[in-house]
Design a protein around this motif. Structure first.
Motif, PDB file in Angstrom:
ATOM      1  N   THR A 210      17.116 -16.391   1.162  1.00 58.03           N
ATOM      2  CA  THR A 210      16.855 -15.298   0.231  1.00 58.03           C
ATOM      3  C   THR A 210      17.877 -15.406  -0.904  1.00 58.03           C
ATOM      4  O   THR A 210      19.083 -15.320  -0.665  1.00 58.03           O
ATOM      5  CB  THR A 210      17.001 -13.930   0.921  1.00 58.03           C
ATOM      6  OG1 THR A 210      16.040 -13.859   1.984  1.00 58.03           O
ATOM      7  CG2 THR A 210      16.761 -12.797  -0.056  1.00 58.03           C
ATOM      8  N   VAL A 211      17.382 -15.622  -2.099  1.00 55.15           N
ATOM      9  CA  VAL A 211      18.260 -15.919  -3.236  1.00 55.15           C
ATOM     10  C   VAL A 211      18.470 -14.677  -4.102  1.00 55.15           C
ATOM     11  O   VAL A 211      17.503 -14.031  -4.515  1.00 55.15           O
ATOM     12  CB  VAL A 211      17.682 -17.074  -4.082  1.00 55.15           C
ATOM     13  CG1 VAL A 211      18.566 -17.334  -5.298  1.00 55.15           C
ATOM     14  CG2 VAL A 211      17.559 -18.340  -3.235  1.00 55.15           C
ATOM     15  N   ASN A 212      19.730 -14.362  -4.349  1.00 48.48           N
ATOM     16  CA  ASN A 212      20.091 -13.241  -5.212  1.00 48.48           C
ATOM     17  C   ASN A 212      20.809 -13.758  -6.450  1.00 48.48           C
ATOM     18  O   ASN A 212      21.783 -14.506  -6.340  1.00 48.48           O
ATOM     19  CB  ASN A 212      21.019 -12.279  -4.463  1.00 48.48           C
ATOM     20  CG  ASN A 212      20.426 -11.776  -3.168  1.00 48.48           C
ATOM     21  OD1 ASN A 212      19.276 -11.353  -3.129  1.00 48.48           O
ATOM     22  ND2 ASN A 212      21.190 -11.844  -2.089  1.00 48.48           N
ATOM     23  N   SER A 213      20.326 -13.371  -7.616  1.00 44.54           N
ATOM     24  CA  SER A 213      21.029 -13.675  -8.859  1.00 44.54           C
ATOM     25  C   SER A 213      21.945 -12.504  -9.172  1.00 44.54           C
ATOM     26  O   SER A 213      21.482 -11.412  -9.477  1.00 44.54           O
ATOM     27  CB  SER A 213      20.031 -13.900 -10.003  1.00 44.54           C
ATOM     28  OG  SER A 213      19.249 -15.053  -9.766  1.00 44.54           O
ATOM     29  N   LEU A 214      23.239 -12.731  -9.068  1.00 46.32           N
ATOM     30  CA  LEU A 214      24.230 -11.688  -9.278  1.00 46.32           C
ATOM     31  C   LEU A 214      24.898 -11.859 -10.643  1.00 46.32           C
ATOM     32  O   LEU A 214      24.907 -12.958 -11.201  1.00 46.32           O
ATOM     33  CB  LEU A 214      25.301 -11.747  -8.185  1.00 46.32           C
ATOM     34  CG  LEU A 214      24.832 -11.660  -6.729  1.00 46.32           C
ATOM     35  CD1 LEU A 214      26.047 -11.712  -5.807  1.00 46.32           C
ATOM     36  CD2 LEU A 214      24.019 -10.403  -6.493  1.00 46.32           C
ATOM     37  N   PRO A 215      25.473 -10.786 -11.177  1.00 40.13           N
ATOM     38  CA  PRO A 215      26.255 -10.938 -12.405  1.00 40.13           C
ATOM     39  C   PRO A 215      27.369 -11.956 -12.202  1.00 40.13           C
ATOM     40  O   PRO A 215      28.030 -11.973 -11.152  1.00 40.13           O
ATOM     41  CB  PRO A 215      26.829  -9.537 -12.630  1.00 40.13           C
ATOM     42  CG  PRO A 215      25.883  -8.616 -11.920  1.00 40.13           C
ATOM     43  CD  PRO A 215      25.427  -9.378 -10.714  1.00 40.13           C
ATOM     44  N   GLY A 216      27.553 -12.811 -13.183  1.00 42.20           N
ATOM     45  CA  GLY A 216      28.577 -13.829 -13.062  1.00 42.20           C
ATOM     46  C   GLY A 216      29.958 -13.326 -13.435  1.00 42.20           C
ATOM     47  O   GLY A 216      30.124 -12.174 -13.848  1.00 42.20           O
ATOM     48  N   PRO A 217      30.961 -14.172 -13.296  1.00 42.78           N
ATOM     49  CA  PRO A 217      32.316 -13.804 -13.711  1.00 42.78           C
ATOM     50  C   PRO A 217      32.386 -13.755 -15.237  1.00 42.78           C
ATOM     51  O   PRO A 217      31.420 -14.130 -15.909  1.00 42.78           O
ATOM     52  CB  PRO A 217      33.165 -14.949 -13.152  1.00 42.78           C
ATOM     53  CG  PRO A 217      32.231 -16.116 -13.116  1.00 42.78           C
ATOM     54  CD  PRO A 217      30.884 -15.544 -12.775  1.00 42.78           C
TER      55      PRO A 217
END
Length: 229
Positions: A210-217
């Motif tokens: 299950t792939v989550n695109s999260l806010p990056g650094p």
């Protein structure tokens, strides 16, 4: 001791060091901030996320790319602060020389007075055997290419995927390598990386994660966190 003339120390935007590799035209960390990137991607989105999902007395981590040892050091600090036993395995085909690692300023960003001792042990410990860095952090460094190393199945709770970018180390982002990594993950294990390429997301989904695109650094729009069911 052989020199590594194509690698030079640089200072990133948060004041922490990284290394620039001229032959690849690539840095080991984001030039926006090495420490803040590692904390955001690997500690908060990987280690902290996983250990807060379910209380457990120990945790096993596999890292692709020991590099400067920053992720290992931050993880050692987390293990110490939370009294969590962590078995940390890291693979690195091109180990850095002490002439470089001795000058990295990461310990300035840690509160623990033992940090310099930990960082020294991380780099001076022997390869291919378990070495205790402190009472809660056991390190095993592997000096091989990932393509040539057999991983145990269902062995790891967290994957730190910190290879150079796909444009620089394409072979490490191949479907076959990702499949090897996924097979080494336990059920509910977490995979984290700074990379957010569409092909990576598709490959991880095809491998059942299950792939989550999260806010990056800072300086990066997205990062990827993926969970094995």
């Amino acid at each position: 001791m052989s020199k590594q003339p194509d690698i030079k120390l640089i200072t990133t935007d948060d004041g922490s060091h990284s290394l620039y590799v001229s032959r690849l035209n690539e840095t080991y960390h984001s030039f926006h901030g090495a420490v803040q990137e590692s904390v955001h991607v690997f500690i908060k989105s990987g280690l902290q996320y996983k250990t807060q999902q379910a209380t457990q007395p120990s945790c096993s981590i596999f890292e692709v790319g020991l590099g400067t040892g920053l992720n290992a050091l931050l993880t050692a600090e987390y293990a110490h602060d939370h009294q969590l036993k962590i078995n940390f395995t890291s693979i690195e085909a091109y180990p850095l020389k002490a002439e470089l690692t001795d000058h990295l300023n990461y310990c300035n960003y840690l509160k623990a007075p033992e940090a310099p001792e930990w960082f020294s042990k991380i780099h001076q410990s022997k390869w291919n055997i378990d070495e205790p860095i402190h009472n809660h952090f056991l390190l095993k460094k592997i000096d091989k290419k990932l393509e040539e190393f057999s991983l145990p199945e269902a062995a790891f709770d967290i994957i730190y995927f910190d290879a150079f970018a796909p444009s620089k180390q394409e072979e490490l982002w191949s479907y076959d390598i990702l499949n090897k990594i996924v097979q080494a993950m336990k059920p509910d294990a977490v995979f984290v990386t700074y990379c957010a390429k569409g092909q990576l997301k598709r490959d991880l989904k095809n491998l059942g994660l299950t792939v989550n695109s999260l806010p990056g650094p800072p300086g990066k729009k997205e990062m990827v966190q993926a969970v094995k069911q």
